[in-house]
Design a protein around this motif. Structure first.
Motif, short mmCIF file in Angstrom:
data_model
loop_
_atom_site.label_atom_id
_atom_site.label_comp_id
_atom_site.label_asym_id
_atom_site.label_seq_id
_atom_site.Cartn_x
_atom_site.Cartn_y
_atom_site.Cartn_z
N GLU A 30 0.83 -1.20 0.00
CA GLU A 30 0.00 0.00 0.00
C GLU A 30 0.87 1.25 0.00
O GLU A 30 1.84 1.36 0.74
CB GLU A 30 -0.94 0.01 1.21
N LYS A 85 -2.77 5.67 1.02
CA LYS A 85 -3.83 4.70 1.19
C LYS A 85 -4.60 4.52 -0.11
O LYS A 85 -4.84 5.47 -0.85
CB LYS A 85 -4.81 5.14 2.28
N GLY A 86 -4.99 3.28 -0.39
CA GLY A 86 -5.89 3.00 -1.50
C GLY A 86 -5.25 2.63 -2.80
O GLY A 86 -5.90 2.09 -3.70
N TYR A 119 -1.68 0.73 -4.54
CA TYR A 119 -0.64 -0.23 -4.19
C TYR A 119 0.41 -0.31 -5.30
O TYR A 119 0.09 -0.12 -6.49
CB TYR A 119 -1.26 -1.61 -3.96
#
Length: 424
Positions: A381, A388-389, A391
């Protein structure tokens, strides 16, 4: 009979058929449709500028339609009579990045672009399309072009001197990289040639470029500037240079770009090229890269090697940034409910279409950023400017930091695929 010889015999008819198809529809020179992309954070409009005939076509004579689906924009060329798709290409642009800045919410701007494709034998329809927030492409402009139109400019490009750094074959069978001098005076052209040789050497020091060196042609184009150096607006430094490159793009001190694409296209037209790299005569850290559009880097910083290769990853192979803790000017750059188009980023929405098959069965998804997974292809990640969100494939890669020693296996695979596409 020798198997290699049999393969050549089998391949030769396919190559011949591809080249015959090219000759049916195109000539081995370029049509350049210049336009402005204009608008704001919510709107985009295409403003046509001019059409030019240019003397060279460096692209493949066989792979004429895009197979990658990369880029925030694309253009497609159709045969007017039959409606058949003849040529397509995805690309990114500084305009699309600007659209995600705070400034774009309160004002309108335009950015210079060009759609460059083989010069058609007959009338064609050109469609320019923008990728939507939902991930699909939408046509934002269409026009018909008759190659016999006498308003198509056929002036000869300025005959700049050039130095061949790498020559490994015909332009249509190789990746043709042209490096343009920016902020080098006429008296500094020897320095530019030395710098261009050095930075192209940086590229071929790293895989997969090292193993594919024979698939590249590299040319240094001697484009002198009045002044030496480049603009640094935040320090009230301004230089009269050939392509008007500047730091402080979007008010980020390290972001080095140029919006003077007309001058760049006009200069590059004097040689065959697939990709343009602007080498800026400066010791300052900075650069920028845009898929199938442009790469920019300074020549004499202690991290020039890392930046030069990183930006070429953007410009040549459409790789996304994997860092997530550096300041950027972008807001809402990625829609986390769809899969990003960049081959080295995922939201896990359609991970089957990314690098899932490259994972070891024992690797957890998502993969913790722990030392035991260092060097492991996983799903970590953080990436695409977000913690965040989104990868990325490894804990560190040339597309994440200057500390990485190489491209990760996912990026390497993506680069190899683009090299192969150019060379067939």
């Amino acid at each position: 009979m020798n198997r290699k010889f049999l393969f050549i015999l089998f391949l030769f008819p396919m190559i011949t058929i591809g080249q015959e198809s090219f000759s049916k529809y195109f000539q081995k020179k370029s049509m350049r449709f210049d336009f402005l992309l204009g608008g704001n954070s919510k709107e985009v409009t295409v403003y046509p500028q001019q059409i030019k005939q240019e003397p060279h076509w460096a692209g493949s004579l066989i792979n004429l339609t895009d197979t990658f689906n990369y880029g925030s924009y694309r253009f497609q060329v159709y045969d007017f009579e039959t409606g058949n798709l003849l040529y397509s290409k995805g690309f990114s642009t500084l305009f699309q990045e600007w659209q995600t800045t705070a400034e774009a919410k309160i004002t309108d701007r335009t950015f210079y672009q060009a759609a460059i494709f083989p010069f058609p034998n007959n009338k064609v329809r050109l469609s320019i399309e923008a990728r939507q927030w939902e991930g699909n492409f939408k046509s934002i402009f269409e026009t018909e072009i008759d190659p016999a139109n006498y308003f198509i400019l056929k002036e000869d490009p300025c005959p700049y001197d050039f130095v061949v750094i790498e020559k490994n074959g015909k332009p249509e069978e190789k990746v043709d990289l042209v490096i343009l001098a920016e902020g080098y005076t006429a008296e500094e052209m020897d320095k530019f040639v030395d710098d261009a040789k050095r930075v192209s050497g940086y590229l071929f020091d790293e895989e997969p470029f090292k193993s594919n060196r024979e698939k590249f042609n590299v040319t240094a184009l001697l484009t002198p500037s009045v002044d030496s150096g480049t603009d640094i607006p935040g320090e009230n430094i301004y230089k009269n240079t050939m392509f008007n490159a500047t730091f402080y793009t979007f008010d980020l001190d390290r972001y080095l770009t140029t919006s003077d694409m007309k001058s760049i296209y006009d200069a590059a037209a004097s040689v065959p090229y697939d990709h343009i790299y602007i080498l800026v005569n400066s010791e300052r850290y900075g650069g920028g890269g845009f898929y199938n559009f442009l790469s920019v880097c300074t020549s004499n910083n202690q991290l020039t090697k890392e930046v030069f290769v990183h930006e070429f990853g953007h410009g040549f192979a459409g790789l996304g940034d994997e860092y997530y803790n550096s300041s950027v000017a972008y807001e809402d750059f990625y829609n986390l409910e769809i899969e990003p188009w960049e081959p080295n980023l995922t939201t896990l929405v359609e991970f089957d279409n990314k690098w899932k098959q490259m994972l070891d069965l024992a690797t957890p998804v998502p993969t913790p950023r722990e030392s035991k997974f260092s060097g492991t292809v996983g799903v970590f990640e953080g990436g695409g400017y977000l913690a965040k969100g989104i990868y990325s494939p490894v804990m560190d890669c040339r597309m994440k930091s200057n500390n990485a020693k190489e491209f990760c296996p996912v990026c390497t695979r993506a680069i190899q695929q683009v090299i192969d596409f150019h060379c067939k």
